[in-house]
Every structure is written in C-alpha cells, then in structure tokens.
Design an enzyme around this catalytic site. Sequence first.
Site, PDB file in Angstrom:
ATOM      1  CD  GLU A 125      36.622   1.291 -80.214  1.00 47.09           C
ATOM      2  OE1 GLU A 125      35.550   1.916 -80.315  1.00 47.09           O
ATOM      3  OE2 GLU A 125      36.860   0.495 -79.314  1.00 47.09           O
ATOM      4  N   GLY A 265      28.260  -2.309 -85.921  1.00 48.90           N
ATOM      5  CA  GLY A 265      26.942  -1.751 -85.622  1.00 48.90           C
ATOM      6  C   GLY A 265      26.932  -0.232 -85.540  1.00 48.90           C
ATOM      7  CB  ALA A 266      26.614   2.171 -83.713  1.00 52.01           C
ATOM      8  CG  MET A 267      32.917   4.744 -83.621  1.00 56.62           C
ATOM      9  SD  MET A 267      33.769   3.536 -82.548  1.00 56.62           S
ATOM     10  CE  MET A 267      34.581   4.658 -81.416  1.00 56.62           C
ATOM     11  CD  GLU A 268      32.592   3.712 -78.423  1.00 50.01           C
ATOM     12  OE1 GLU A 268      32.019   3.059 -79.321  1.00 50.01           O
ATOM     13  OE2 GLU A 268      33.529   3.252 -77.737  1.00 50.01           O
ATOM     14  CG  ASN A 269      32.979   8.421 -83.622  1.00 47.49           C
ATOM     15  OD1 ASN A 269      34.013   7.776 -83.560  1.00 47.49           O
ATOM     16  ND2 ASN A 269      32.008   8.147 -84.479  1.00 47.49           N
ATOM     17  CG  HIS A 301      26.448  -0.381 -76.697  1.00 45.79           C
ATOM     18  ND1 HIS A 301      26.777  -1.428 -75.873  1.00 45.79           N
ATOM     19  CD2 HIS A 301      27.600  -0.010 -77.296  1.00 45.79           C
ATOM     20  CE1 HIS A 301      28.067  -1.683 -75.974  1.00 45.79           C
ATOM     21  NE2 HIS A 301      28.593  -0.827 -76.839  1.00 45.79           N
ATOM     22  CD  GLU A 302      27.645   2.411 -80.169  1.00 49.72           C
ATOM     23  OE1 GLU A 302      28.712   2.876 -79.728  1.00 49.72           O
ATOM     24  OE2 GLU A 302      27.516   1.194 -80.457  1.00 49.72           O
ATOM     25  CD  GLU A 324      32.922  -1.659 -76.535  1.00 52.53           C
ATOM     26  OE1 GLU A 324      31.691  -1.754 -76.344  1.00 52.53           O
ATOM     27  OE2 GLU A 324      33.426  -0.737 -77.213  1.00 52.53           O
TER      28      GLU A 324
HETATM   29  N1  B3K Z   1      33.308   0.689 -79.970  1.00 50.75           N
HETATM   30  C1  B3K Z   1      32.718   0.330 -81.224  1.00 50.75           C
HETATM   31  C2  B3K Z   1      33.338  -0.850 -81.874  1.00 50.75           C
HETATM   32  C3  B3K Z   1      34.570  -0.562 -82.634  1.00 50.75           C
HETATM   33  C4  B3K Z   1      35.025  -1.789 -83.405  1.00 50.75           C
HETATM   34  C5  B3K Z   1      36.350  -1.583 -84.056  1.00 50.75           C
HETATM   35  N2  B3K Z   1      36.720  -2.707 -84.882  1.00 50.75           N
HETATM   36  C6  B3K Z   1      31.249   0.115 -81.106  1.00 50.75           C
HETATM   37  C7  B3K Z   1      30.744  -0.264 -79.774  1.00 50.75           C
HETATM   38  O1  B3K Z   1      31.102  -1.261 -79.189  1.00 50.75           O
HETATM   39  O2  B3K Z   1      29.967   0.471 -79.245  1.00 50.75           O
HETATM   40 ZN    ZN Z   2      30.550  -0.582 -77.263  1.00 54.52          ZN
END
Ligand code: B3K
Ligand code: ZN
Length: 899
Positions: A125, A265-269, A301-302, A324
């Site tokens: 992302e 911070g983190a990523m919700e893959n 959140h994730e 978001e």
């Molecule tokens: N969705 C990701 C953020 C991605 C940022 C890309 N530059 C984390 C979050 O909001 O949960």
């Molecule tokens: Zn998010």
Amino acid sequence: MAESTSPTVIHRADYTPPAFLIDTVALDFDLAAERTTVKSTLRMRRNPEVAPAAQLELAGEQLEFVSAALNGKPHHAVQVHEHGLTLGELPGTFELTLTGHCHPAQNTTLSGLYVSSGNFFTQCEAEGFRRITWFLDRPDVMSIYTVTLRADKTAYPVLLSNGNLLEAGDLPDGRHFARWEDPFRKPSYLFALVAGKLVALEERVRSRSGAEKLLQVWVEPHDLDKTRHAMDSLIHAIQWDETRYGLELDLERFMIVAVSDFNMGAMENKGLNIFNTKYVLANPETATDTDFANIEAVVGHEYFHNWTGNRVTCRDWFQLSLKEGLTVFRDQEFSADMAGGEHNPAARATKRIEDVRVLRQMQFAEDAGPMAHPVRPESYAEINNFYTMTVYEKGAEVVRMYQTLFGRAGFRRGMDLYFQRHDGQAVSCDDFRQAMADANQRDLTQFERWYSQSGTPRVNVSTHYDAAQQRYSVTLAQRPGRPLAAPAAAEPLLIPFALGLIDANGADLPLRLSGEPHAAADTTRVLELTETEQTFVFEGITALPRPSLLRNFSAPVIVAYDYSADDLAFLLAHDSDPFNRWEAGQRLATRALLTLAEAAACGAPLHLDERFTAAFTQVLNDTSLSPAFRELALMLPSETYLAEQMTESNPAAVHQARQFVRRHLAQALQHEWGATYELNRTPGAYRATPEAAGQRALKNLALSYLAELDDPAEALRLAQAQYAAADNMTDRAAALATLISIAASSSNGNGNSEASAALDDFYRRFENEPLVIDKWFALQATQRGRAGRPVLEIVRTLMSHPAFNLKNPNRARSLIFSFCAANPAQFHAEDGSGYAFWAEQVIALDALNPQVAARLARSLELWRRFTPVLRDGMRAALEQVATQVRSRDVKEIVEKALS
Ligand code: B3K
Ligand code: ZN
C-alpha cells in the site's frame, strides 16, 4: 541535478473503471536478495461494463523485464517503459504470464519487496505492488491470489504469504518452497510475503461460530520474550469485533510479523499483517505504558481492517478515509472499552482526551496550512502524502458523528447494512454514508459536506438569559474553516452539538426545548446545527446557568465562547462531562499561556493570574479524580499547539512563557508535588493496567515539576533513585528525562555528571534493544537547550554515533524528526541553523526513502505563520530543498508550501 517538471496531478473527478479485470493471480517467487525472479500468471478478461480498450496498460516500476506470454505462447505486442508495460493484440479472455526481476537488497524505499536484517518483507500500500511485478495496481481490481515462494532453506527457513498454507516441502540444492492461497478476493495493495529466520508465539482460539483459528506473532528469535502483549491484544481485538459488530475472523490463521525497517506503524495485508517492531515488541523492561497502549491500539486497528478495508475496500485512493477513518474510529472505541469498559465514562474520557489532543495539535494545524484537504481529497500528486491526520483522525471524527447522531444501536444498523450491501466490493465514502442513512431512515445529503470541505469549522456561541421568562437561549453560528478559500462556496454543515447546562451548585439542569412537553431524561442534549445560524431556547431555567459546550467533543470544530476565567474554573471543578472538565482547564491554561507568550514576545514582564494556580491546585488535590485524568488535566498545552495559536508563531516566546508557568507551579505547589509523588508510587510487580499507568504518569509529572524548582536537589535525589530502582521502562525513561532536564536548566553544571552517567548506563544496558536506543536518541533530541550548548550541536554529534542509521526510519525519526518536530524552541533558532539542518536531512533522505523524506519535509509547512525572521529562514530552506530533491513525494510537499 534539479528536475524542472512538477509532478503530475491525479484528480478524483477523472476516475474511470478498469478496462480489464484480473480474476486470478498466481505468483511464483525465486527469492534472492540481489535479484529475485517473479513470474506472474494472470487470468484476465475485458470489463463488460467498459468500452473495449485497444491496449492494456500495466504499472511496473524499477523492474527488469524478462518475458511475456499470452495463453502459454510468447507474446510480442509488448512495449516496456519506465512506468510499466503496454500490451496489444489481446482477446476477450486470456492468460497472461509475465516474468521479471526486482532487486530487494538495493531497495531502500521500503516499498515493494525489500530486505531488513537479512529477511524479506513487502509493503504494497499504496502503490508498492508495481515494484514487485507488472499489474493493474489499483484498489478496484480484486483477485484471488495463489503464491509460491522458493528460497534457500538455511537462510530463509520461514516462508509466509496471505491466507492459508496449501503445501510446503524441500527442493534440490538446499532450497525449499511453500504455497499459499488466499480464498478472498483482494486488491494488490493487500498482498504480502515474508521470508527469513523468524520464530512465532502461537495460540489457538475458537471464534464465535466454533471454528478453530491459529494466531501467530512472528519475530526475530531474540524478541520472542516481547510478544505476549501483542498476542493478548490480538485476542482481545478478535473478541471485541465479534461482540461489538458481529464480525468474525474469516481465515484459518492470522499472522502478525514484526520488522524493524518500516515506513509507518503497520500494514493490514490479508491474514499477514506486517508491523513496525515498535508496535509489536514489549515487555516491562523495554516498553513504556504508552508503548503498551499503542501496541493494543495498532494491533486492534490492523485487525479491524480485515473487515473495514479488506472485505470491503476502496474504489480508488480518494476514498482512503472510507477504510482509515472508519478503522481509526473502531480502534479508538476498542481502546476505550479496554480501558474502562462500556460503563466507565471517566476512563473512556481519558482515551477521548488523548485522541482529541492529537487531533487539535496535528489535524487542525494541517487544516490551517498548505496541505489542507478534505477528508476525501480532490487531487494528489503522490498518494502516500495523503495518509494524513485529516484522512485518519478527522475521518474518524466524521464516522463518530454518525454514532453521535444515531446512537450505538443506529450506528450498528448502518454497519450491518454496509456489509450486507458491499461485502467483497470496492466502494466509496458515499456508499458508507448511504448505508448509514438508509439504516436510520435519515436523509444525509447535507452530511456529505464533511467529506468535501476542508478546514476546521468554527462555531461561535452566544447566550442570553431571560430571567422573567425563565428562558435560556443558545445561538450557534457556524463559519467555514478557511475564510480565505472561497467562503461563499462553503455551505453549512450538519454539526451534532452536544450541550449541557449547569446550575450554581454544579448540577446538570433538566433540558426542555421550547415546544417540548417535558424535559428529556438525559441532561446532555445533542443539538443538530444545520443552518448557518440557529437559536435553541431552553425553558424552565430558573437561574442563570453555565453552558457546557460540545460535550465529549461531539464534532471536529473550534468553539468560540466568551467564558470568564471564573466560569472555566467552575467547569473544571464541576462539569459532569469529564471531557469538558479537561477542556475547561485547557482553555484556562491556553489563555494564560498565550497572554504570557505575547508578553514574552515583546519583552514585557511576566505575571500569572492567581486564579489559574488556584484552579490547578484544586485538580491536583481532588483525589476523587483518577490519577490518569489528573495527569491529563494538569499537563499544559504543548509548545507547538500554543505557537500555532499566536498571531505570529514565536516558539522562543512560547517556551519562555511555558517554562515560567511550570516554574511558578513548581514553587507554588512544591509540597503537593512531593506528596503526589509519594502517593502514586506503584509498589510490587509491574502491571500495565490503565490504573497503574495513570499513577505512574501522575507521579512522573510530579517529578518533572519538582525538577523545575530553583533548588532541584530533592528532584535529583528522587530521579536518581527512581532510575536505579526502576523495574519498568516508564519509570526509567521518566527518571532519565528528569535528570537531563535538571542538567539543562542548571547554570552551574549541577546535575551534569548525574545526567551523563545515567545516559551512559541507559545506553549500555539497552545496547541490543533498538527500540530502547531510539528512546535514548529521542530523549536527547527533545531536551531543553543549555546555556552555550544548543541542542543542534548534540544532535549533530549523535548523527555520527555508531548506532545512528539514516536508512532505518525509526532511528531517523528518533533523532531527526524528534529535533525538527518535537523541540520547537531549539529547532526554530533565530540563526536558521535548525532549518539548514532540516534541509540537509530532507535532501539526504530523499535519495534513500522518499516517503520518510516527505514526512520530514512537512515540518516547515506552516512557515508563513511565524515571525518575519523565522519566516525568511524557512522560506530559504524550502527553496533550497525544492531545487535539489527528485522524488514526487517531497516535491509535492515543498511546492505546495511555497505556492
Ligand atoms: N494502511 C496502512 C498504511 C499504509 C501507508 C502507505 N503509505 C496502515 C494502516 O493505516 O493501518
Ligand atoms: Zn489503517
């Protein structure tokens, strides 16, 4: 060399659906750090809803093309260019196989596939997937993914991707493989892979329907002892989403992986969340109470994105707040429930206060500068620049307003309808609003303006009491946020305005509006302001009340009302709405501090209104209030926030004013601070509960005040003892900060040796804990300046410390961002030295990691609001950066700042 062209701008209005669809994706990775081979097989067809296109444009960046095949045969109608592939001669339905290479070890942008501590990670992302293989890299193209990973078994024993593990096994030459399938359609930005030497904490849980789920938290082996809290947070998040929203985990397994090189911070893959180590690793020795709380919030959140973001995703990136804003709102509610449960308003309020403080300090500032944009932006050059406070935090406030208007049950009805209608789809903010409207039988046309108008609205309040008629009228007048940007175009918003009226004894009055037969049971009333100006008349008010306005911060607006200092002190002591008690104290403090700052700016003598000290003392001594609440109420507004409120921002004057008040309060309440310190010790084993954390926070605030005394001997003794005896990072870091502060404020070198001994000890103790070493850098970068030794000198020295590494975003943030964004009085030195440093670092980061560089670039965006000397220095630095950077990311920021 400078590139002269400005980046291309993408407009929301230009959205068109994709001409081709991708039903399935089979990815085949031969992982090698220098050069990874990626073979991608796409089953594609033309989108029946779109006029046929002559060519297929696939995005691709920094890729080496090897071959293309159509239905298994070499395809030659392919043009390879800098931004991807153009393919021609395509039938209605086909299988396209593309082979190429990417270069993970050279990838310092941390977008796409990269290497960190010898392991492979991805971040896709917003547009990182195109750095792995060619694709329709846009969120409205959703596909089923199957992923095969092959790698050397010794170097990369663990091979992970999204979804469920289909098979794994050995291959010749010491290699092995794993094959994963994600049964849910997803956009490319949710793809992930991880490979390397990792170990996991595992738990098996049953979800509501009885299905067994495997939960894993993957880390490097030496960090396994810091995973318990993240796992507990995950389990709580899973339960919470079931209970509050009826949403269940939809995969057999859910994995979290920690990586130390990460842009955010983190990523919700899907099923494979990748986290910055900062939001996973914690034990009492290494993590503060704030770290523990942040981990719970980010894990939540994730996880919540699994439904709000992944199952229902965004049609295009302009809709980013759809996932978001909603997911931030959900994580805020989760944390509030964890802190206090549903029925503990005071505990919930502390979370609300913390969130509003961030919103006001950061999002209101964003709204007042060149990056101001609506929650649903109209255009961007680089989408990564729009992961902003506005999209996230103001977006969450917009979602919260639905709940304020319809109640929890009504909000839940809207959520249910949203999933019923849109599960598996890529949709827009309008679709969410429509679901809320339909589920609650309300016309929310006007509410759309919250998504399209930028700026912070202002509500001017005036009141009138008619004693003879026993009537109290409240007039609310709304003004658009950006008076300079076409005020006529801004139409009135629907503002839910929660209000209470308080009598002379501090009790809430029953509320009956004109025309109503009797008063409502609730003494807080949510008024709906829909016109530019509206008057609400309350009947049966027998004596002049005090209004408690915008309770619980019911809308993201600025409220202007002419409270007297006595009114504020009264509200601080009596308001039944805990948020507004805090708010009254903040208003009082802000007013006093701004008066002092304006005086300091013109060299006038400083005097503090004694009513302020009295109100403050009352809070400190009111043991019916929780320690957590008292700490928040006693914390003065930040220097950054105060500087923004001045006619001309003057960080030096603000610092002087704030220090004057801190020293005054230290002296006046010396005895109380000492007693507060003793009463809030938390003996026994460390516990990360909100109550214990609140006590530590209040105790450490007391310590920081004791350090402001002319004679800080007692503070020095307490801080040294606390540092040495601490069994947790909250107390140890607070003690160290106090020692540094004592040394900085002493004119005769008092405390110097104690501070440097503690700093050395801290470093040696935690040398092998990067997240703690980040704290060590940050504490030094944010310290107060000493006579004759500006903090910039210390920062520059630390830049050549062996542990400093510009390529690691956490480390860069701990030293450079801390100085440029969290030490205003030092950063804004009149000689411009801070700005020169900023320019150097933005330029250096631009070449390595544009996303991180662009974040740093934003620290000068409010330059026009500062005093003339500072303004000139900032403009010069911005101009220098503008001519020297290459990335679209940084260019967009500095060009907007200068335009
Ligand atoms: N969705 C990701 C953020 C991605 C940022 C890309 N530059 C984390 C979050 O909001 O949960
Ligand atoms: Zn998010």
